[in-house]
Design a protein around this motif. Structure first.
Motif, short mmCIF file in Angstrom:
data_model
loop_
_atom_site.label_atom_id
_atom_site.label_comp_id
_atom_site.label_asym_id
_atom_site.label_seq_id
_atom_site.Cartn_x
_atom_site.Cartn_y
_atom_site.Cartn_z
N GLU A 141 0.86 -1.07 -0.03
CA GLU A 141 -0.08 0.00 -0.01
C GLU A 141 0.72 1.17 0.19
N THR A 142 0.58 2.47 -0.84
CA THR A 142 1.07 3.48 -1.02
C THR A 142 0.74 4.44 0.36
N ILE A 143 1.70 4.99 1.11
CA ILE A 143 1.21 5.80 2.42
C ILE A 143 1.54 7.32 1.76
N ILE A 144 2.59 7.69 0.97
CA ILE A 144 2.77 9.15 0.83
C ILE A 144 3.14 8.60 -0.76
N ARG A 145 2.49 9.73 -1.44
CA ARG A 145 2.94 9.74 -3.22
C ARG A 145 3.50 10.93 -3.46
N ARG A 146 4.75 10.93 -4.26
CA ARG A 146 5.45 11.93 -4.70
C ARG A 146 4.76 12.99 -5.39
N GLY A 147 4.99 14.30 -4.95
CA GLY A 147 4.10 15.35 -5.88
C GLY A 147 2.93 15.86 -5.24
N GLU A 148 2.31 14.95 -4.20
CA GLU A 148 1.24 15.44 -3.67
C GLU A 148 1.38 16.24 -2.29
N THR A 149 0.33 17.08 -2.13
CA THR A 149 0.57 17.83 -0.78
C THR A 149 0.11 17.01 0.31
N GLY A 150 0.72 17.43 1.54
CA GLY A 150 0.55 16.46 2.86
C GLY A 150 0.21 17.30 3.94
N GLU A 151 -0.83 16.55 4.56
CA GLU A 151 -1.21 17.11 6.11
C GLU A 151 -0.81 16.24 7.13
N GLU A 152 -0.07 15.23 7.05
CA GLU A 152 0.30 14.53 8.05
C GLU A 152 1.63 13.79 8.01
N CYS A 153 2.45 13.72 9.07
CA CYS A 153 3.47 13.04 8.99
C CYS A 153 3.35 11.49 9.96
N TYR A 154 4.16 10.69 9.79
CA TYR A 154 4.11 9.56 10.14
C TYR A 154 5.06 8.76 11.07
N VAL A 155 5.01 8.05 12.26
CA VAL A 155 6.04 7.51 12.98
C VAL A 155 5.63 5.81 12.73
N LEU A 156 6.77 5.17 12.15
CA LEU A 156 6.40 3.66 12.01
C LEU A 156 6.41 2.92 13.18
N ARG A 157 5.40 2.49 13.60
CA ARG A 157 5.56 1.65 15.13
C ARG A 157 5.94 0.22 14.74
N GLY A 159 6.50 -2.97 11.27
CA GLY A 159 6.48 -3.27 9.91
C GLY A 159 7.84 -2.43 9.25
N ARG A 160 7.73 -2.30 7.81
CA ARG A 160 8.99 -1.83 7.32
C ARG A 160 8.32 -1.05 6.06
N VAL A 161 8.81 0.09 5.70
CA VAL A 161 8.52 0.89 4.54
C VAL A 161 9.54 1.15 3.48
N GLU A 162 9.16 1.39 2.19
CA GLU A 162 10.43 1.77 1.36
C GLU A 162 10.01 3.17 0.74
N VAL A 163 11.18 3.92 0.94
CA VAL A 163 11.16 5.11 0.30
C VAL A 163 11.58 5.19 -1.27
N ILE A 164 10.65 5.63 -2.06
CA ILE A 164 11.07 5.48 -3.54
C ILE A 164 11.00 6.89 -4.38
N ASN A 196 8.24 14.79 -1.42
CA ASN A 196 9.55 14.80 -2.21
C ASN A 196 9.72 13.51 -2.75
N ALA A 197 9.06 12.42 -2.27
CA ALA A 197 9.16 10.84 -2.44
C ALA A 197 8.03 10.20 -2.08
N THR A 198 7.84 9.04 -2.87
CA THR A 198 6.83 8.00 -2.40
C THR A 198 7.13 7.07 -1.28
N VAL A 199 6.35 6.63 -0.51
CA VAL A 199 6.59 5.95 0.59
C VAL A 199 5.58 4.72 0.52
N ARG A 200 5.98 3.31 0.35
CA ARG A 200 5.26 2.41 0.31
C ARG A 200 5.48 1.14 1.29
#
Length: 350
Positions: A141-157, A159-164, A196-200
């Motif tokens: 699942e894509t959590i953050i998509r590059r180029g979109e605006t954002g109103e939230e940041c995340y702390v990873l409790r 699992g693992r995510v990839e920055v793309i 500035n990046a996608t996080v999945r």
């Protein structure tokens, strides 16, 4: 319950160890701490009437989540795990309250370990933890998509995510893999830019989401946290050359090569240092300041570690590089920001 006494500086329980008791402090004070990326991280100071050790007892077979050290002579009452569980079974409402408390304590610990929030005191940490939204995401699942605006940041409790980097499946490139305790998505909240990046997610994850308004409130209340956050944003920034810039080289009579940039649209010029020319050739929007610094020091061992940062700061200030520009809500005067960011990054690299 049985009485137990400890001297000042004694470790009552040690993070990672197995134990079958919880404790109630009758006299004295103790410190709860954990091991973070940069060493020991104090979590809280405990006093008479406070419990500790119950978190690991709620999950049979689990290990201690923190170290408890006596700050002064302690008198404790200890309760064995089996007695504790029998009491919870007899009082379901107590089990529910204990599990809620344990979860809140784990979230607070996770925030304390996340570098930008390490300087927050216990009360501010608890207030911040109460505002977090728990989210479950599936693998892929894509959590953050590059180029979109954002109103939230995340702390990873968990699992693992990839920055793309890259916007489509065909030109994607993995930049980093983040583990539990990592903070991501904060840059777009502190700047006027988009993601500035996608996080999945690369496996099922639990996230703690923090809204922009809550993050800015925390930064406004605590100067050290604000500076740590700005420092983190700078080191993760991936600066890019402004298009249409002309590069001119000339050799002096002493044989020194001088490189100057010219922006014909603004009729502006900027002279590059040797480190600046090294950096300019690599400002493709894919490398972070930390990446550039590591590469520079590999080939220029005798050079000062902050040379790359100085070069990028100068290029952004002169308008030749697109870098992160903090939102007016974060810092009122940009010149002050640059001074703080430069000093903070120097402290990391030196």
């Amino acid at each position: 319950m049985t009485e137990e006494r400890f001297r000042s500086a004694d470790a009552v329980v040690v993070e990672g160890s197995m134990d079958d008791r919880l404790y109630l402090i009758v006299e004295g004070r103790a410190e709860s701490s954990t091991i973070g990326t940069s060493g020991i991280v104090p979590l809280a100071t405990l006093g008479p009437g406070e419990l500790f050790g119950e978190i690991s007892l709620l999950e049979p077979g689990s290990r201690r989540r923190s170290t408890i050290t006596a700050l002064e002579p302690l008198l404790l009452l200890g309760l064995h795990a089996e007695d504790f569980r029998q009491a919870l079974d007899a009082h379901p409402e107590a089990r529910s309250a204990s599990e809620k408390l344990a979860d809140d304590l784990l979230v607070t610990k996770l925030l304390k370990q996340a570098s930008p929030f390490a300087t927050l005191d216990g009360e501010r940490l608890r207030r911040l933890a109460a505002r977090l939204e728990h989210l479950e995401v599936s693998s892929g699942e894509t959590i953050i998509r590059r180029g979109e605006t954002g109103e939230e940041c995340y702390v990873l409790r968990s699992g693992r995510v990839e920055v793309i980097s890259g916007g489509t499946q065909g030109d994607e490139r993995s930049l980093a893999t983040l583990d539990p305790g990592s903070l991501f998505g904060e840059a777009a909240l502190l700047t006027d830019g988009s993601r500035n990046a996608t996080v999945r997610a690369i496996e099922p994850c639990t996230l703690l989401a923090l809204r922009r308004t809550d993050l800015l409130e925390v930064l406004g209340e605590d100067r050290q946290t604000r500076e740590r956050m700005l420092e983190l944003v700078r080191m993760r920034d991936r600066p890019r050359r402004v298009r249409g810039i002309e590069v001119h080289h000339r050799t002096t009579i002493t044989g020194e090569t001088i490189t100057t940039l010219k922006d014909p649209r603004r009729d502006a010029n900027h002279r590059l240092s040797p480190a600046g020319w090294f950096v300019w050739q690599r400002l493709d929007g894919e490398q972070t300041l930390r990446d550039l610094t590591s590469e520079y020091l590999t080939t220029h061992e005798a050079s000062p570690s902050h040379a790359v940062v100085e070069a990028v700061v100068g290029l952004v200030a002169a308008g030749f590089v697109e870098g992160v520009k903090p939102s007016p809500e974060v810092i009122a005067e940009e010149s002050t920001l640059w001074q703080r960011a430069r000093a903070a990054i120097r402290r990391i690299l030196e």
